[in-house]
Motif scaffolding. Structure first.
Motif, short mmCIF file in Angstrom:
data_model
loop_
_atom_site.label_atom_id
_atom_site.label_comp_id
_atom_site.label_asym_id
_atom_site.label_seq_id
_atom_site.Cartn_x
_atom_site.Cartn_y
_atom_site.Cartn_z
N ARG A 178 0.83 -1.09 0.00
CA ARG A 178 0.09 0.10 0.01
C ARG A 178 0.87 1.33 -0.04
NH1 ARG A 178 -3.63 0.32 5.14
NH2 ARG A 178 -5.08 -0.57 3.70
N ARG A 179 0.50 2.21 -0.77
CA ARG A 179 1.66 3.30 -0.99
C ARG A 179 0.47 4.42 -0.54
NH1 ARG A 179 4.25 2.11 -6.50
NH2 ARG A 179 1.94 1.39 -7.08
N THR A 180 1.13 5.22 0.34
CA THR A 180 0.35 6.60 1.00
C THR A 180 1.12 7.83 0.88
OG1 THR A 180 -0.35 4.98 2.90
CG2 THR A 180 -0.95 7.12 3.08
N LEU A 181 0.38 8.75 0.21
CA LEU A 181 1.11 10.02 0.08
C LEU A 181 1.79 10.37 1.40
CD1 LEU A 181 1.94 12.13 -2.22
CD2 LEU A 181 -0.14 13.15 -1.34
N ARG A 182 3.01 11.01 1.17
CA ARG A 182 3.70 11.51 2.45
C ARG A 182 3.54 12.95 2.58
NH1 ARG A 182 5.97 9.72 6.58
NH2 ARG A 182 7.70 11.09 6.61
N PRO A 183 3.43 13.45 3.64
CA PRO A 183 3.16 15.03 3.92
C PRO A 183 4.29 15.78 3.02
CG PRO A 183 3.22 13.96 6.16
CD PRO A 183 3.60 12.91 5.10
N HIS A 184 4.05 16.96 2.41
CA HIS A 184 4.98 17.43 1.46
C HIS A 184 5.47 16.58 0.29
CE1 HIS A 184 4.88 20.89 4.13
NE2 HIS A 184 4.81 19.95 5.35
N GLY A 185 4.99 15.44 0.10
CA GLY A 185 5.46 14.48 -0.75
C GLY A 185 5.07 15.14 -2.23
N ASN A 186 4.15 16.00 -2.36
CA ASN A 186 3.64 16.46 -3.85
C ASN A 186 3.63 18.19 -3.66
OD1 ASN A 186 2.56 17.07 -5.89
ND2 ASN A 186 0.45 16.18 -5.34
N HIS A 187 4.52 18.47 -4.20
CA HIS A 187 4.62 19.91 -4.43
C HIS A 187 4.29 20.41 -5.66
CE1 HIS A 187 6.98 21.29 -0.54
NE2 HIS A 187 5.86 20.70 -0.41
N ASN A 188 3.53 19.69 -6.52
CA ASN A 188 3.17 20.05 -7.95
C ASN A 188 2.07 20.92 -8.05
OD1 ASN A 188 5.36 18.19 -9.28
ND2 ASN A 188 4.35 16.73 -8.20
N PRO A 189 1.96 21.76 -8.90
CA PRO A 189 0.50 22.46 -9.07
C PRO A 189 -0.44 21.26 -9.37
CG PRO A 189 2.24 23.30 -10.64
CD PRO A 189 3.06 22.34 -9.88
N GLN A 190 -1.69 21.56 -9.23
CA GLN A 190 -2.60 20.57 -9.53
C GLN A 190 -3.45 21.42 -10.46
OE1 GLN A 190 -4.65 18.86 -6.24
NE2 GLN A 190 -2.39 18.81 -5.11
#
Lengths: 391, 445
Positions: free
Chosen positions: B161-173
């Motif tokens: 199971r992969r869970t997004l980490r805090p600050h793992g995604n700094h990409n504009p959405q």
């Protein structure tokens, strides 16, 4: 039965491989730093940081082994970027001062790159770092004054203790402190209690003998100069104790000693000259004082009100030439004297201009330690120059 | 995925996977085993078997090769990642184990995750790289969440199971400009989808949109003109527009008047009633566009859509801020070429300084670190030449070189936060240091 060599080698290889295999895997943190701890970081740390950042030192952490340093990688990064470490706070002309080491850009870049880039270990060395043992850096003092024992209770984190002790009426070239428990003695001031006229204009006898900091070796006065201790004066020693997190909920005691280094009796007395403003409002303050006799400046320090400000001191000489004496960021927690390598001549009529940018936090990275200000209000600001009379 | 095979893996494969071995290796392995057993007898064989068994136990079943290494992290400060147990250097809490990995996820449908770049099967957007924590669960009992793979109560193997980490995604959405708030928890994205419309998306530490209830607590305005008082260092709004929640509570929006492209505007945001106000400076050279809703490759009839999407930059890299994505640098920075002579280095230093200034002027904050880091590399290259300077010049140059390095790193740090004033102040200090370096070295040749 004699075991033939080849299988023995084979077994050894297998066993060693398995041993290496069974060690803890490295962190899954991208290693982007070409600098490693053992090759690049440790030599800098030993040279610059070890007096405090060693086992038993006053800093909350030793940085002398990879295992010790790695958990503090992010803190190292933030404190370096904030300019908090090394704690000199001088932005210009550090080479002009005796008690500051230049911290080269290359070394700062190595530490920041290592701390930001996965903190790679390099060649691991399991040798434990030596425990810090304080010593008299100027050699054995001419006289020592033991201070009473102080205990910080288990439920207390810090303590300020003021001792008033007898002192021989002598000329002094240096005053030092030897902490009994180095890990809790955070800083100290040593001064002479004597009647002085605080409102006197111009240079007056200096009563502050020492601003002691861990890791900061005292600078003795040049031959022929001295701090004078008037007859029957008392020595006032104010010691700031603070426990590091390792001592939390522990009772810790200290018994420090003051060391006195005597100067010749006929030495010229060191004076203090202050630039002062009674009120400061807004994010910037400027004030000045004019020298009314020929003087030579030998040292400089900021009073606590200037803590966390960005301070620039400029000399404007009578013929109109300007010289930047220092640009620095004094911090009350790291109050120190800045000793000039060579005396600075202050001909009569020289104006000492001080500009203080009081907006301290503007260039701090987000996670940096917020400024600690001892005085809540900056009601007045002053800067002290240690001077001697004459050209 | 864990790209580093544990030490000793070659040894294991050497003897246990004969199908993958060439004939010579196989032979050597066999000879070694036979000789060993003949010469040192059953004792050594038993020892070898024991060692092999221990090693196998350590590594677990074959699927363990996909298990990312264990790291230790702080429950409160996810940025703290250390290789061994200890306490958090920020809050002193005990570190907890975590297995970190990177994965490719849809910027909108964050449950869509893949091992490799590609497109989202739901919307066709290019997947972006993100930091995830890996745990093991059971298909029949999703409540099970373990750090180690193994067997489920029903006898089946655990699944990853992969869970997004805090600050793992700094990409504009939404194609806008993405910044991290000073509280190190929230993130914001400003978008200018069409003339006169500013949208502000507010995210949590996992770059997930705030809930409607939390978005209602946010008070914000967008300021298109303000006055700065240099004496008090305070700004006063001249033209400001309130940011109001959209009907579906997905974002805050303001209708602006008197704004033409290129447009500069500042969002001033209080994320909770008792929180400090943060400012984020946005520069839009063109209207922002939602990431393209391409038709997923596998659904296309023609072969044109089968080209995999270009990999996006990793989450750890700088966020995309410019309207023109081509101006945004890649995550890695190749070594700065250092000219041979001091005058040439000084020319380069001046050029990098000008680039930093220009990027800040353009509002391309996320790209500032590139010329800033190149400048600090040039400063470091100048340091060995300091012996050529007069004592007076040296007095200026030594601290100035150090300040170039320090402020370059600070510019890198401030670039993530999107506060123009903070960046400009750091730049002023950086430029002052660079000017001191140039002045000190100017007469060295």
């Amino acid at each position: 039965m004699r075991v033939p060599p080849r299988p023995v080698v084979g077994i050894a290889i297998v066993a060693l491989t398995v041993a290496a295999w069974s060690t803890q895997p490295a962190a899954h943190k991208p290693i982007t730093s070409p600098f490693t701890f053992s090759e690049d970081v440790l030599p800098i740390v030993k040279e610059r940081c070890a007096e405090c950042h060693s086992p038993g030192g006053v800093a909350p952490m030793s940085l002398l082994t990879h295992a010790d340093a790695v958990p503090w990688g992010e803190s190292i990064r933030v404190e370096l970027m904030a300019g908090h470490m090394p704690p000199w706070g001088v932005d210009s002309a550090a080479a002009r001062f005796r008690n500051l080491q230049q911290f080269p850009g290359r070394e700062m870049n190595v530490l920041l790159t290592w701390a930001s880039g996965g903190t790679p270990p390099g060649k691991t060395d399991a040798t434990p770092a030596a425990v810090y043992t304080p010593r008299w850096s100027l050699g054995p003092p001419d006289a020592t004054v033991p201070l009473p024992e102080v205990t910080i209770a288990a439920d207390a984190q810090e303590k300020v203790e003021e001792f008033v002790v007898d002192v021989p009426s002598r000329s002094l070239r240096a005053v030092d402190l030897l902490p009994g428990t180095p890990s809790i003695v955070r800083r100290a001031t040593v001064s002479v209690r004597a009647v002085t006229d605080a409102r006197a204009a111009g240079a007056t006898p200096e009563r502050l003998l020492a601003l002691w900091l861990p890791g900061d070796h005292p600078v003795p006065l040049d031959a022929g100069l001295a701090f004078q201790v008037p007859p029957a004066a008392k020595l006032v020693v104010r010691v700031y104790y603070r426990k590091t997190w390792q001592h939390e909920r522990e009772e810790v005691a200290d018994r420090s000693t003051i060391g006195l280094y005597f100067a010749d009796a006929d030495a010229t007395e060191v004076q203090v000259l202050r630039a002062f403003t009674p009120a400061a409002s807004g994010p910037e303050a400027s004030f000045a004082t004019t020298v009314n006799e020929d003087l030579r400046a030998i040292a400089l320090y900021a009073d606590p009100d200037l803590s966390e400000a960005h301070v620039k001191v400029v000399l404007v000489r009578p013929e109109g030439s300007r010289e930047e004496l220092i640009a620095f960021r004094p911090r009350a927690e790291w109050a120190r004297r800045y000793w000039f390598r060579e005396p600075i001549t202050l001909p009569r009529g020289t104006q000492i201009q001080v500009t203080a940018d009081l907006d301290a936090g503007k260039l701090l990275p987000p996670a940096a330690t917020p400024p600690v200000r001892e005085s809540r209000e900056r009601s007045s600001l002053s800067l002290a120059l240690n001077v001697v009379r004459g050209k | 995925m864990n790209d580093s095979f544990p030490p000793g893996s070659e040894t294991r494969r050497f003897c246990s996977s004969p199908a993958k071995l060439d004939r010579r290796r196989k032979k050597r392995c066999y000879r070694f085993a036979v000789r060993t057993s003949q010469l040192v007898g059953p004792l050594v064989c038993a020892l070898l078997m024991l060692i092999t068994a221990l090693a196998s136990a350590q590594r677990g079943p074959a699927t363990r090769t996909d298990v990312p290494a264990l790291s230790m992290t702080c429950p409160m400060h996810p940025d703290v990642v250390e290789p061994r147990p200890g306490s958090c250097p920020i809050c002193k809490m005990n570190l907890v184990p975590v297995r970190l990995d990177t994965a490719w996820m849809c910027p909108i449908h964050t449950t869509v995750m893949s091992d490799k770049p590609g497109t989202c099967p739901l919307c066709g957007r290019a997947l972006v790289q993100a930091r995830v924590a890996v745990t093991y669960t059971c298909a029949a009992q999703p409540g099970i969440d373990r750090l180690e793979p193994g067997t489920c109560p029903d006898g089946t193997r655990t699944v990853q199971r992969r869970t997004l980490r805090p600050h793992g995604n700094h990409n504009p959405q939404h194609g806008g400009q993405f910044f991290m708030a000073g509280d190190n928890w929230h993130h914001v994205e400003g978008a200018y989808p069409r003339p006169g419309v500013f949208r502000l998306y507010v995210y949590d530490d996992y770059a997930r949109p705030l809930s409607a209830a939390d978005l209602n607590k946010v008070t914000a305005r967008v300021v298109t003109s303000e006055r700065f008082d240099a004496r008090t260092r305070t700004t006063t709004d001249i033209t400001a527009f309130p940011l109001r929640p959209s009907r579906d509570r997905a974002y805050l929006e303001a209708r602006l008047t008197g704004v033409t492209l290129p447009a500069e505007m500042t969002a001033k945001i209080r994320l909770k009633p008792d929180a400090p106000e943060y400012r984020f400076d946005f520069t839009f050279t063109a209207a922002t566009r939602e990431p393209a809703l391409a038709i997923p490759a596998r659904r296309t009839a023609s072969g044109r859509g089968s080209t995999p999407a270009a990999p996006s930059r990793p989450a750890a890299a700088k966020a995309d801020v410019a309207a023109n994505p081509s101006t945004v640098p890649a995550a890695g920075l190749p070594p700065t070429p250092i000219p041979e002579t001091i005058p040439e280095i000084l020319v380069q230093l001046k050029a990098r300084d000008a680039e930093v200034r220009e990027l800040i002027r353009q509002g391309n904050f996320a790209a500032v670190w590139v010329p800033a880091f190149q400048a600090k590399d040039l400063a470091v290259a100048l340091e060995p030449h300091i012996g050529r300077l007069t004592p007076a010049s040296r007095e200026i140059a030594e601290p100035a070189l150090q300040r170039v390095v320090r402020f370059a790193w600070l510019l890198d740090s401030f670039g993530d936060l999107g506060n123009r004033q903070q960046l400009e102040e750091a730049y002023a200090a950086f430029a002052g240091a660079a000017a001191d370096v140039s002045a000190a070295f100017g007469g060295a040749q």
